[in-house]
Design a protein around this motif. Structure first.
Motif, mmCIF file in Angstrom:
data_model
loop_
_atom_site.group_PDB
_atom_site.id
_atom_site.type_symbol
_atom_site.label_atom_id
_atom_site.label_comp_id
_atom_site.label_asym_id
_atom_site.label_seq_id
_atom_site.Cartn_x
_atom_site.Cartn_y
_atom_site.Cartn_z
ATOM 1 N N LEU A 369 0.815 -1.143 0.110
ATOM 2 C CA LEU A 369 0.103 0.234 -0.072
ATOM 3 C C LEU A 369 0.816 1.365 0.090
ATOM 4 N N ALA A 372 1.253 3.131 -3.289
ATOM 5 C CA ALA A 372 0.268 4.084 -3.634
ATOM 6 C C ALA A 372 0.571 5.332 -3.374
ATOM 7 N N SER A 405 -5.349 8.460 -17.153
ATOM 8 C CA SER A 405 -6.600 8.082 -16.755
ATOM 9 C C SER A 405 -6.560 6.511 -16.379
ATOM 10 N N ILE A 408 -4.734 6.093 -13.015
ATOM 11 C CA ILE A 408 -5.658 6.138 -11.954
ATOM 12 C C ILE A 408 -6.819 4.935 -11.823
ATOM 13 N N THR A 409 -7.516 4.645 -12.856
ATOM 14 C CA THR A 409 -8.352 3.523 -12.523
ATOM 15 C C THR A 409 -7.723 2.266 -12.252
ATOM 16 N N LEU A 412 -5.942 2.413 -8.609
ATOM 17 C CA LEU A 412 -6.878 2.332 -7.516
ATOM 18 C C LEU A 412 -7.307 1.061 -7.034
ATOM 19 N N THR A 413 -7.729 0.214 -8.079
ATOM 20 C CA THR A 413 -8.069 -1.087 -7.589
ATOM 21 C C THR A 413 -7.105 -1.940 -6.966
ATOM 22 N N ILE A 415 -5.282 -0.942 -4.515
ATOM 23 C CA ILE A 415 -5.204 -0.570 -2.845
ATOM 24 C C ILE A 415 -6.233 -1.863 -2.463
ATOM 25 N N ILE A 416 -7.067 -2.081 -3.433
ATOM 26 C CA ILE A 416 -8.006 -3.344 -2.868
ATOM 27 C C ILE A 416 -7.252 -4.672 -2.948
ATOM 28 N N ILE B 90 -11.795 4.953 -2.864
ATOM 29 C CA ILE B 90 -11.253 4.935 -4.103
ATOM 30 C C ILE B 90 -12.319 5.429 -5.064
ATOM 31 N N PHE B 94 -11.300 8.513 -7.588
ATOM 32 C CA PHE B 94 -11.314 8.163 -8.843
ATOM 33 C C PHE B 94 -12.313 9.392 -9.645
ATOM 34 N N GLN B 98 -10.071 11.920 -11.967
ATOM 35 C CA GLN B 98 -10.792 11.657 -13.630
ATOM 36 C C GLN B 98 -11.411 13.154 -13.866
ATOM 37 N N LEU B 101 -8.739 15.670 -14.517
ATOM 38 C CA LEU B 101 -7.947 15.386 -15.619
ATOM 39 C C LEU B 101 -8.702 15.856 -17.143
ATOM 40 N N LEU B 137 -3.927 6.194 3.494
ATOM 41 C CA LEU B 137 -3.697 4.784 3.327
ATOM 42 C C LEU B 137 -3.417 4.182 4.605
#
Lengths: 611, 340
Positions: A369, A372, A405, A408-409, A412-413, A415-416, B90, B94, B98, B101, B137
């Motif tokens: 983590l 991140a 983009s 980011i997308t 972020l996942t 982190i899970i 998140i 997100f 986004q 951006l 975090l």
């Protein structure tokens, strides 16, 4: 006789030799077809060789994904063309379940190694390191040439493994033993697996030869005035990537070597207590988990070997096309260094469900983590760079924005998935497939596209067609999100990856229309890449002649002549006087000041901290 | 078809040459983005963002019933809660990043009469966006690890020991019986009638119960200590509804503690699906029939479970006498080997 880098007096001798060699060539430029196009030692030609090989391999791997997407969306249909295309593996138009696994395996291997490692680093480190640091060529042209030819051999062996009787390796791109060690367990673990290992060893040789060269060039061959803090972020990214590769790839060799021993010499590094095909095997005392530790010790840095060059390219493209200095140049370097360091101590997050000690698991959660944080810094810096910018939307810029983009997308996942308590349920499901295809696959490939569109004029002296570039971008970004975003949903529903058909459990039936949607997008995305290939190859021969500096960029590569010369610059190597990001400097005559312009020529725009 | 493709390509090449010629004549460099390109593409990006985010929300709502099936274990309910917190965090990041951006790209389109703001850094800002993610975090790490410690600190004495054994391409379950101990097993003892290689000379094996067939039963509300093994390659025992997964590795034991909270019958009501069944899936690539390696799992009320278990045969009763004897001798040699 030439103005050269004198800051490293220790290397003066090497430079002299190099210069003489250069002079000889300069007067006598007769190169045969073979020395110019095949066994070339010129970094610009080698970079093109890497790129074209990677494009061919990418089409191959993409074609494979289209075949298995057909199977996943329409498991009950038959596709007669499959039989004519892949023969016995597509008997009666039905994809063989073993060959499905082979396709998944080779798709992953080619994409990760041949396209996103060899293709990305090989192409752009080769093209940009000498041109951006102001060097005549790589530190060793010979090693560089060998690096490409090992890569080509590796690609050929991997390609060749598709044509053997029992089929290619099919244990997944991570080739975990015992599955990959025992031909009794899966047909692909016979000769196919041997070829896979041979191909990987060749690939690693290529990566190491290349990496050592990149590091040596960046450290030793910078032109006068090019201090480390004046290097473009691309070069920083390539340098860090090369160091990561040098430190981690040898571990993969070790992993592969022990696997070879287990497969052919009866050792038991990874094998123990196995009863298969009706007989107990003699192997005892090994641990399959050992392989996973070794594999992921490379495997995780590998993610950043793929990603960092893409981020480097994006930094350069974004700053140039936003006509604005990259925000937080030093923070960008710092975060890359931190990411690189952390990448070596997070590998265990691929192994939360291997039965590892829960305490060890918690350590890996913690380090994972942490990644991140520098990643977030990078994203915020990109966004801050765009704030109050003056943005020119070239195709390269669009791809760079797409990269951010995706970063980011997909980030972020992560982190899970990095949280062991949550990973238990999502491990090896489509959620993971979605995560890494977005953050690593799509980001990196978009970085590569940005790089190709942006530096094509430097590679081939011609421009790529803009309109086709836009068309390519739009279809690709829509389809990439269309393919990978819905995969999160399938993963959350609990569908495992690498399933030939999801019909095994009736609970998954409701998801079949998501799978159809994904496959439709995947096929359109695949076809859209033909637009790119056409634009690329057409422009090599018929594109408009490129101007000297089409994007009004500051970096050194745009001062070299459009027509390639051996040694990059016909006269002396240019000297560097400033950092590469003086875009839109207040009071400057134009909105860019190349690195070669001394402060003495720009009194109107100099700032107190500049000297 | 090939001919159409070829003709199509030729037409495109012709058109491209024409457009290039036109741009050369008009004097502008057509392959560098013009004002028109900037506005068209930035509008495109805005549209893409708005439609994309809308579709994302729509799909999340539409597929809600299928995502994360109801958690049927104690820790599963807790990790789902944790997962939702993570998604919320998140999700916020997100949307903010986004939107920023794409919005900036739209807002700050190129204008040749304007200069970008020369703004190479701002230490305060950078400090903020290093520290804030660190705090967020840290919170996620702490909550995640707390849950992780809780779910991994099992209670070996309380849990009912159940072995889940994977092989290409099916599962076998073994219950430890009243002594709650599994009898020793050794892979060289494996035979058609002794698929687990159980050492019958071990007293702990006397009350073990093995079920084959395609069904595994578990009692509701009883802590279970799963012990996973594999005979051949690595498998992974994945129970999506219990949020439980653990690899089955040849040559070593792996464990997982859990407690089921909802019986199959109750779940049929919850999902309004008469055909509902829990399932155990293989989730580690294990060979050509990997996708078919599954087992139905039935969660019963404890009383029902005991009744069912009583009806199952003990391994020792099922074993042929000849094998029992032969097994004893092999097992003793095995034991000496181990001792050495």
């Amino acid at each position: 006789m030439e103005v050269r880098d004198n800051t490293h007096s220790g290397h003066a001798v090497a430079h002299d030799v190099h210069d003489h060699g250069h002079d000889d060539h300069h007067h006598d430029h007769h190169q045969t077809f073979i020395t110019k196009y095949i066994f070339s030692t010129d970094h610009k030609m080698i970079s093109k060789q890497f790129l074209v090989t990677a494009i061919i391999m990418a089409f191959l791997a993409m074609g494979m994904s289209m075949i298995f997407r057909l199977q996943l969306a329409w498991p009950d249909e038959t596709f007669p063309f499959l039989e004519s295309m892949i023969g016995k593996w597509g008997k009666d138009g039905k994809l063989d379940s073993g060959f499905y696994l082979a396709l998944v395996t080779i798709h992953g291997t080619i994409m990760v190694f041949m396209v996103l490692t060899g293709g990305l680093s090989g192409t752009f480190s080769n093209l940009l390191i000498p041109l951006q640091v102001g060097a005549r060529d790589m530190a060793s042209g010979l090693l560089n040439m060998l690096s490409f030819w090992f890569f080509a051999a590796s690609s050929l062996v991997m390609f060749g493994s598709l044509f053997i009787e029992a089929g290619p390796a099919s244990g997944g791109w991570t080739v975990y033993p015992p599955l990959s060690a025992l031909p009794q367990a899966i047909p692909g673990s016979g000769l196919g697996m041997t070829l896979w290992l041979v191909s990987m060893v060749l690939f690693i040789v290529s990566a190491l030869l290349g990496g050592i060269n990149y590091v040596a060039t960046v450290i030793n061959l910078r032109t006068k005035g090019m201090s480390m803090t004046r290097l473009p972020l691309t070069v920083w990214a390539f340098l860090i990537t090369a160091i990561l590769g040098i430190l981690s790839f040898p571990v993969l060799v070790a992993a592969a070597l022990l696997l070879v021993f287990d497969r052919s010499m009866g050792t038991s590094f990874y094998l123990s207590d196995i009863f298969i095909g009706g007989v107990p095997l003699d192997h005892t005392g090994g641990s399959p988990i050992l392989y996973q530790h070794l594999f992921w010790f490379l495997g995780h840095p590998e993610v950043y070997i793929v990603l960092l060059p893409a981020l480097g390219l994006a930094s350069e493209v974004i700053s140039t096309m936003a006509r604005k200095p990259i925000f937080g140049y030093k923070a960008m370097i710092g975060s890359m260094l931190v990411i690189a360091f952390l990448s070596f101590i997070v590998w265990g997050h691929h192994m939360f469900v291997t039965g590892m000690n829960p305490f060890l698991g918690s350590v890996f959660v913690f380090t994972t983590l942490l990644v991140a944080i520098p990643s977030a810094v990078k994203v915020f810096n990109y966004i801050a760079t765009l704030w109050k910018a003056n943005i020119v939307l070239s195709p390269a810029m669009l791809f760079a924005i797409g990269l951010v983009s995706f970063f980011i997308t997909g980030g972020l996942t992560g982190i899970i998935l990095g949280d062991s308590a949550l990973d238990i349920n999502l491990h090896d499901t489509y959620f993971v497939v979605a995560h890494f295809h977005i953050v690593m696959g799509s980001s990196a490939i978009f970085g590569m596209f940005a790089g190709v569109y942006h530096w094509f004029p430097r590679m081939y002296g011609r421009m790529m067609n803009k309109s086709l570039g836009y068309l390519h971008f739009w279809i690709t970004i829509i389809c990439v999100y269309g393919v990978f975003f819905p995969m999160h949903f399938i993963g959350l529903a609990g569908v495992p990856r690498r399933y030939y058909a999801n019909t095994a459990y009736e609970g998954f039936d409701q998801l079949i229309n998501i799978n159809e949607l994904i496959s439709v997008f995947a096929i359109i995305a695949g076809v859209a890449q033909v637009i790119f290939a056409f634009n690329f190859f057409y422009s090599i021969y018929r594109g408009r002649k490129a101007p000297q500096n089409p994007w009004n960029s500051n970096t050194l590569e745009w001062t070299a002549p459009v027509e390639h010369v051996h040694g990059n610059w016909p006269g002396p190597i240019p000297e560097v006087h400033r950092w590469p990001y003086d875009y839109s400097k207040p009071n400057a005559k134009e909105d860019f000041i190349p690195q070669t312009v001394p402060y003495s020529q720009t009194p109107e725009s100099n700032r107190p901290g500049d000297f | 078809m090939m001919i159409t493709l070829l003709l199509g390509t030729l037409v495109v090449i012709r058109l491209m040459s024409v457009s290039q010629m036109a741009s050369v004549l008009s004097g502008e460099d057509e392959d560098v983005a013009q004002k028109r390109d900037n506005s068209m593409n930035s509008i495109g990006l805005m549209l893409f963002m708005v439609v994309g985010l809308a579709l994302m929300i729509y799909m999340t709502i539409k597929y809600q019933p299928f995502l994360l099936p109801v958690a049927a274990s104690v820790h599963g309910a807790e990790t789902d809660f944790l997962l939702n917190i993570n998604f919320a965090v998140i999700g916020v990041v997100f949307f903010i990043t986004q939107i920023m951006l794409f919005w900036f790209v739209y807002k700050y389109q190129h204008d040749k009469n304007r200069r970008a703001l020369f703004y190479p850094d701002n230490h305060k800002l950078e400090l903020i966006w290093t520290v804030v993610p660190t705090i967020v975090l840290s919170a996620l790490i702490v909550t995640g690890l707390r849950e992780w410690n809780k779910m991994t600190q099992g209670h070996p004495d309380d849990g009912m020991v159940v072995q889940v054994y994977g092989y290409q391409f099916n599962w076998i379950t073994r219950y430890s019986g009243p002594d709650n101990k599994l009898g020793r097993s050794y892979y060289k003892l494996i035979s058609d009638t002794n698929p687990l290689g159980i050492d019958y000379s071990d007293p702990a094996s006397k009350d073990d119960i093995m079920t084959k067939g395609n069904e595994m039963h578990l009692p509701k509300g009883v802590p279970i200590q799963f012990i996973f093994n594999s005979r051949d390659v690595i498998h992974s025992a994945y129970f999506p509804h219990f949020r439980t997964q653990m690899n089955c590795v040849p040559g070593m034991d792996t464990r997982f503690y859990m407690e089921a909270t909802i019986t199959t019958n109750e779940m049929k009501g919850i999902t309004k699906n008469e055909k509902f069944d829990y399932v155990l899936l293989c989730n580690k690539i294990c060979g050509v029939a990997h996708y078919n390696m599954k087992m139905t799992v039935v969660v019963d009320e404890p009383a029902e479970f005991s009744n069912w278990l009583k009806g199952e045969k003990k391994v020792i009763d099922a074993a042929p006498t000849a094998e029992l004897e032969q097994n004893n001798t092999t097992a003793s040699t095995v034991n000496t080997e181990v001792a050495l």
